[in-house]
Design an enzyme around this catalytic site. Structure first.
Site, PDB file in Angstrom:
ATOM      1  N   LYS A 130       0.861  -1.187   0.000  1.00 14.64           N
ATOM      2  CA  LYS A 130       0.000   0.000   0.000  1.00 14.64           C
ATOM      3  C   LYS A 130       0.891   1.230   0.000  1.00 14.64           C
ATOM      4  O   LYS A 130       2.025   1.177   0.483  1.00 14.64           O
ATOM      5  CB  LYS A 130      -0.876   0.013   1.256  1.00 14.64           C
ATOM      6  CG  LYS A 130      -2.138   0.843   1.111  1.00 14.64           C
ATOM      7  CD  LYS A 130      -3.253   0.031   0.499  1.00 14.64           C
ATOM      8  CE  LYS A 130      -4.467   0.864   0.190  1.00 14.64           C
ATOM      9  NZ  LYS A 130      -5.605   0.001  -0.200  1.00 14.64           N
ATOM     10  N   GLY A 169      -5.513   2.723  -7.324  1.00 14.06           N
ATOM     11  CA  GLY A 169      -6.115   3.828  -6.584  1.00 14.06           C
ATOM     12  C   GLY A 169      -6.595   3.421  -5.201  1.00 14.06           C
ATOM     13  O   GLY A 169      -6.588   2.251  -4.828  1.00 14.06           O
ATOM     14  N   ASP A 170      -6.973   4.418  -4.429  1.00 13.40           N
ATOM     15  CA  ASP A 170      -7.644   4.265  -3.135  1.00 13.40           C
ATOM     16  C   ASP A 170      -8.272   5.644  -2.905  1.00 13.40           C
ATOM     17  O   ASP A 170      -8.483   6.387  -3.875  1.00 13.40           O
ATOM     18  CB  ASP A 170      -6.627   3.875  -2.040  1.00 13.40           C
ATOM     19  CG  ASP A 170      -7.296   3.352  -0.766  1.00 13.40           C
ATOM     20  OD1 ASP A 170      -7.633   2.168  -0.717  1.00 13.40           O
ATOM     21  OD2 ASP A 170      -7.510   4.143   0.183  1.00 13.40           O
TER      22      ASP A 170
HETATM   23  N1  GLU Z   1      -7.396   0.287  -2.849  1.00 15.07           N
HETATM   24  C1  GLU Z   1      -8.116  -0.915  -3.184  1.00 15.07           C
HETATM   25  C2  GLU Z   1      -8.132  -1.836  -1.975  1.00 15.07           C
HETATM   26  O1  GLU Z   1      -8.204  -1.375  -0.863  1.00 15.07           O
HETATM   27  C3  GLU Z   1      -7.669  -1.549  -4.477  1.00 15.07           C
HETATM   28  C4  GLU Z   1      -6.237  -1.950  -4.576  1.00 15.07           C
HETATM   29  C5  GLU Z   1      -5.796  -2.427  -5.957  1.00 15.07           C
HETATM   30  O2  GLU Z   1      -6.629  -2.514  -6.864  1.00 15.07           O
HETATM   31  O3  GLU Z   1      -4.615  -2.712  -6.092  1.00 15.07           O
HETATM   32  O4  GLU Z   1      -8.131  -3.046  -2.072  1.00 15.07           O
END
Ligand code: GLU
Length: 449
Positions: A130, A169-170
């Site tokens: 992350k 994204g997030d």
């Molecule tokens: N941010 C999203 C999650 O919490 C997606 C992460 C991704 O697609 O790599 O899983």
């Protein structure tokens, strides 16, 4: 059932607190997992021998960097960038980037830690990571966003690669930001390497259904929990917090399955619309015009905007927290149960506090924790990587069916694991143990690395 920590695990947890001082969200995420792993160590003594738990709690690599950028008036700003590469036993590090002023190492570590198990549950070859920044995208011009993303990627690119680390994204990072970051990565490396980022635009390597995936997936998961109880979304009153990508597509799928979403929110307040949320308007306001949700009421006089309101006070049968961490506390959880809530599906990461989780589990409602319920987003990112690797692009229905099958499998896996470990209907136990075992077995197989 009140969870408690196994006596073998307590000292490991205490060490995590000591080694990571002040990172309260990370402690919370680790505690929630370790509290469920006692029985796993009894069945799998090899995990203790190989110190898998100690190893899994320590990120493989943590990167912290300076992100300087200039605003439209020429003033210089300095933000902090993060990427925590937590675990790559099952595949390249995979997980989103969050741009929000609340971001610090403890937030990125909690998200990265949860991501390991979530990604394992998808059954696809992705490790956990992350990243993000304490940059606040709110109120910034498009040019400012571009300059920030370029500066962020100018440092981050050296750590990425389709076989190494694949961000997405997030909160605060959507298609626009991924575009600017992909452009900068391409420029610096001289490689059009589609598989290095997911959540790309449909014209340049993105996958259909990725935008909808987290919300659709969370709704599919809740639908499975309801099916087990001989129930469905048909006629259910639902509340879905947030008004970003997860919230919007949760509302869309709930509506398709016969439920009615009566409330959504943002960090300033709550919209309550008894007739049902007008999703096209929310999409217009949020996705296209980038406005605040309070503007909704100027288009619908019968809707209410509650400044600083608490969405969990609105009676509902299904609640889908889709905003941010710790948005449902013990009191909110009690209120939801009193008002007749029978199912909670977490579209956000760790939206319920430990007290809130206890209330839901004690009440015996269908409670789907984020690691399982919101895994559809990252699962579809892995499908995007598959399409990129084969230079292919799948149709919408085909991709959505794959997402639905993945969510059905995750549900079945969590359900069966909870039964196997003597905690029927406890999806917290099911998700943590099922996800952990997959990673732990791979770590043992790969040796002491
Ligand atoms: N941010 C999203 C999650 O919490 C997606 C992460 C991704 O697609 O790599 O899983």
């Amino acid at each position: 059932m009140t969870p408690h920590m196994d006596e073998k695990l307590e000292p490991i947890f205490q060490e995590v607190i000591q080694r990571n001082p002040g990172e309260t969200e990370f402690h919370q995420a680790v505690r929630e997992v370790l509290e469920t792993l006692g029985p796993v160590l009894v069945k799998h003594p090899e995990f203790t021998h190989h110190k898998i738990i100690q190893r899994i709690c320590e990120p493989e690599r943590q990167i912290i960097f300076r992100v300087p950028w200039q605003d439209d008036s020429g003033e210089v700003h300095i933000n902090r960038g993060f990427r925590v590469e937590f675990n790559s036993a099952l595949g390249p590090y995979k997980g989103g980037l969050r741009f929000h002023p609340s971001v610090y190492l403890g937030i990125i570590k909690f998200l990265g830690f949860a991501q390991i198990f979530k990604n394992a549950l998808t059954g696809l070859p992705i490790g956990g990571g992350k990243g993000g920044s304490d940059f606040d995208p709110k109120g910034k011009s498009d040019d400012e966003i571009m300059r920030f993303c370029q500066s962020f990627m100018t440092e981050l690119y050296r750590h990425l690669g389709e076989y190494t680390d694949v961000p997405a994204g997030d909160i605060g990072v959507g298609g626009r930001e991924i575009g600017y970051m992909f452009g900068q990565y391409k420029r610096i490396t001289n490689r059009w390497e589609a598989g290095v980022l997911t959540g790309k635009g449909l014209d340049w390597g993105g996958s259909l259904v990725r935008t909808e995936a987290t919300g659709y997936g969370a709704t599919f998961f809740v639908n499975e929990m309801l099916k087990v109880r001989n129930d469905s979304f048909e006629g259910k009153i639902c509340t879905v917090s947030g008004s970003g990508n997860v919230s919007i597509y949760t509302t869309e799928k709930i509506t398709e399955l016969g439920g009615k979403v009566v409330a959504c929110s943002d960090s300033n307040g709550v919209i309550y619309h008894e007739k049902g949320i007008d999703l096209e308007l929310v999409k217009q306001l949020k996705e296209i015009e980038r406005r605040r949700i309070k503007d909704y009421v100027s288009y619908h006089k019968d809707a209410k905007y509650i400044t600083g309101g608490n969405i969990w006070e609105i009676p509902c049968q299904v609640a889908m927290p889709s905003a941010t961490q710790n948005e449902i506390n013990g009191k909110d959880a009690k209120r939801l149960i009193q008002n007749g809530c029978i199912a909670v599906g977490e579209g956000a990461n760790m939206p319920t506090t430990p007290e809130g989780i206890r209330v839901f589990l004690d009440a015996g409602i269908a409670y789907g924790p984020g690691k399982a319920a919101n895994a559809g987003g990252v699962a579809t990112s892995a499908l995007e990587m598959q399409q990129n690797a084969s230079r292919d692009a799948w149709p919408f229905d085909f991709t959505e069916k794959k997402l639905e099958d993945i969510m059905i499998n995750i549900h079945a896996d969590c359900f069966a694991t909870a039964e196997e470990y003597g905690a029927p209907n406890n999806y917290v136990v099911g998700a943590n143990i099922a996800g952990f075992i997959k990673v732990a077995k791979a770590m043992v197989a790969l040796g002491l690395i």
